[in-house]
Design a protein around this motif. Structure first.
Motif, short mmCIF file in Angstrom:
data_model
loop_
_atom_site.label_atom_id
_atom_site.label_comp_id
_atom_site.label_asym_id
_atom_site.label_seq_id
_atom_site.Cartn_x
_atom_site.Cartn_y
_atom_site.Cartn_z
N PRO A 1 0.80 -1.22 0.00
CA PRO A 1 0.00 0.00 0.00
C PRO A 1 0.84 1.27 0.00
CG PRO A 1 0.13 -0.88 2.20
CD PRO A 1 0.87 -1.85 1.31
N PHE A 2 2.15 1.14 -0.23
CA PHE A 2 3.03 2.31 -0.29
C PHE A 2 4.08 2.09 -1.38
CE2 PHE A 2 4.68 -0.70 2.62
CZ PHE A 2 3.86 -0.73 3.72
N PRO A 3 4.68 3.17 -1.86
CA PRO A 3 5.62 3.08 -2.98
C PRO A 3 6.89 2.30 -2.63
CG PRO A 3 4.99 5.36 -2.56
CD PRO A 3 4.47 4.56 -1.42
N ILE A 4 7.42 1.64 -3.65
CA ILE A 4 8.71 0.98 -3.54
C ILE A 4 9.65 1.65 -4.54
CG2 ILE A 4 10.00 -1.16 -3.88
CD1 ILE A 4 7.52 -2.70 -3.05
N ARG A 5 10.83 2.00 -4.05
CA ARG A 5 11.86 2.62 -4.90
C ARG A 5 13.10 1.75 -4.87
NH1 ARG A 5 10.67 7.43 -6.64
NH2 ARG A 5 9.08 8.64 -5.58
N VAL A 6 13.67 1.53 -6.04
CA VAL A 6 14.98 0.90 -6.13
C VAL A 6 15.97 2.04 -6.24
CG1 VAL A 6 16.50 -0.57 -7.50
CG2 VAL A 6 14.10 -1.18 -7.23
N VAL A 7 17.00 2.02 -5.40
CA VAL A 7 18.02 3.07 -5.41
C VAL A 7 19.39 2.44 -5.65
CG1 VAL A 7 16.71 4.61 -3.91
CG2 VAL A 7 18.32 3.02 -2.91
N TRP A 8 20.27 3.17 -6.34
CA TRP A 8 21.61 2.68 -6.61
C TRP A 8 22.56 3.86 -6.75
CZ3 TRP A 8 17.59 2.84 -9.98
CH2 TRP A 8 17.79 3.51 -11.18
N PRO A 9 23.83 3.64 -6.43
CA PRO A 9 24.81 4.73 -6.52
C PRO A 9 25.21 4.99 -7.97
CG PRO A 9 25.89 2.71 -5.83
CD PRO A 9 24.43 2.40 -5.93
N ASN A 10 25.47 6.26 -8.25
CA ASN A 10 25.96 6.65 -9.57
C ASN A 10 26.76 7.95 -9.44
OD1 ASN A 10 26.46 6.76 -12.29
ND2 ASN A 10 24.45 7.58 -12.81
N LYS A 11 28.05 7.82 -9.57
CA LYS A 11 28.95 8.98 -9.59
C LYS A 11 28.76 9.91 -8.38
CE LYS A 11 29.16 8.81 -14.58
NZ LYS A 11 28.85 9.44 -15.85
N GLY A 12 28.71 9.31 -7.20
CA GLY A 12 28.63 10.10 -5.97
C GLY A 12 27.23 10.54 -5.58
N ALA A 13 26.23 10.15 -6.36
CA ALA A 13 24.84 10.50 -6.05
C ALA A 13 24.03 9.21 -6.01
CB ALA A 13 24.29 11.44 -7.11
N TRP A 14 22.77 9.33 -5.71
CA TRP A 14 21.88 8.18 -5.68
C TRP A 14 20.79 8.36 -6.72
CZ3 TRP A 14 23.06 3.92 -3.06
CH2 TRP A 14 24.02 4.04 -2.06
N GLU A 15 20.70 7.39 -7.62
CA GLU A 15 19.60 7.38 -8.59
C GLU A 15 18.50 6.51 -8.01
OE1 GLU A 15 20.33 6.75 -12.72
OE2 GLU A 15 22.41 7.36 -12.52
N HIS A 16 17.28 6.71 -8.48
CA HIS A 16 16.18 5.89 -8.00
C HIS A 16 15.17 5.67 -9.11
CE1 HIS A 16 13.25 9.20 -7.68
NE2 HIS A 16 14.32 9.93 -7.44
N ARG A 17 14.43 4.62 -8.93
CA ARG A 17 13.36 4.28 -9.87
C ARG A 17 12.18 3.77 -9.07
NH1 ARG A 17 13.82 -0.61 -14.20
NH2 ARG A 17 11.62 -0.77 -14.64
N ALA A 18 11.04 4.41 -9.24
CA ALA A 18 9.82 3.95 -8.59
C ALA A 18 9.33 2.70 -9.31
CB ALA A 18 8.75 5.03 -8.62
#
Length: 110
Positions: A83-100
């Motif tokens: 009942p709540f969002p799931i995000r996949v997060v991964w490191p990329n060049k010193g920052a964090w990318e994410h995908r819902a």
């Protein structure tokens, strides 16, 4: 906690200090997907507006993030039920990318 998760925990601590995240917990929830199959998200994140999100931390891969087929199937299944969002997060060049992760209508109906 593996090294990538530890780095993400440090990132979340900074987000709490900056007021962008209210709180977070590491592996505090287990979602039963079926007989003998569970999904345990890496982080449960409470946003300042009260919304809970599940964050799944993955390693960086050439085309974004790396996930085994079994791991990806669990995330997608949980996204269809949670009942709540799931995000996949991964490191990329010193920052964090994410995908819902949002399942298709067919996946939700299955």
């Amino acid at each position: 906690m593996n090294a990538t998760e530890a780095k993400y925990a440090a990132f979340l601590a900074g987000e709490v200090a900056g007021g962008r995240v209210a709180a977070w917990w590491y592996q505090r929830m287990s979602w039963r997907l079926g007989p003998g199959t569970h999904y345990r998200p890496d982080f449960v994140v409470l946003r300042p507006d009260g919304l809970l999100e599940l964050h799944e931390v993955k390693a960086r891969a050439k085309s974004g993030f790396g996930a085994t087929e079994a791991s990806w199937a669990k995330v997608k299944t949980a996204a269809g039920e949670a009942p709540f969002p799931i995000r996949v997060v991964w490191p990329n060049k010193g920052a964090w990318e994410h995908r819902a992760i949002t399942p298709t209508a067919a996946e939700r109906a299955a």
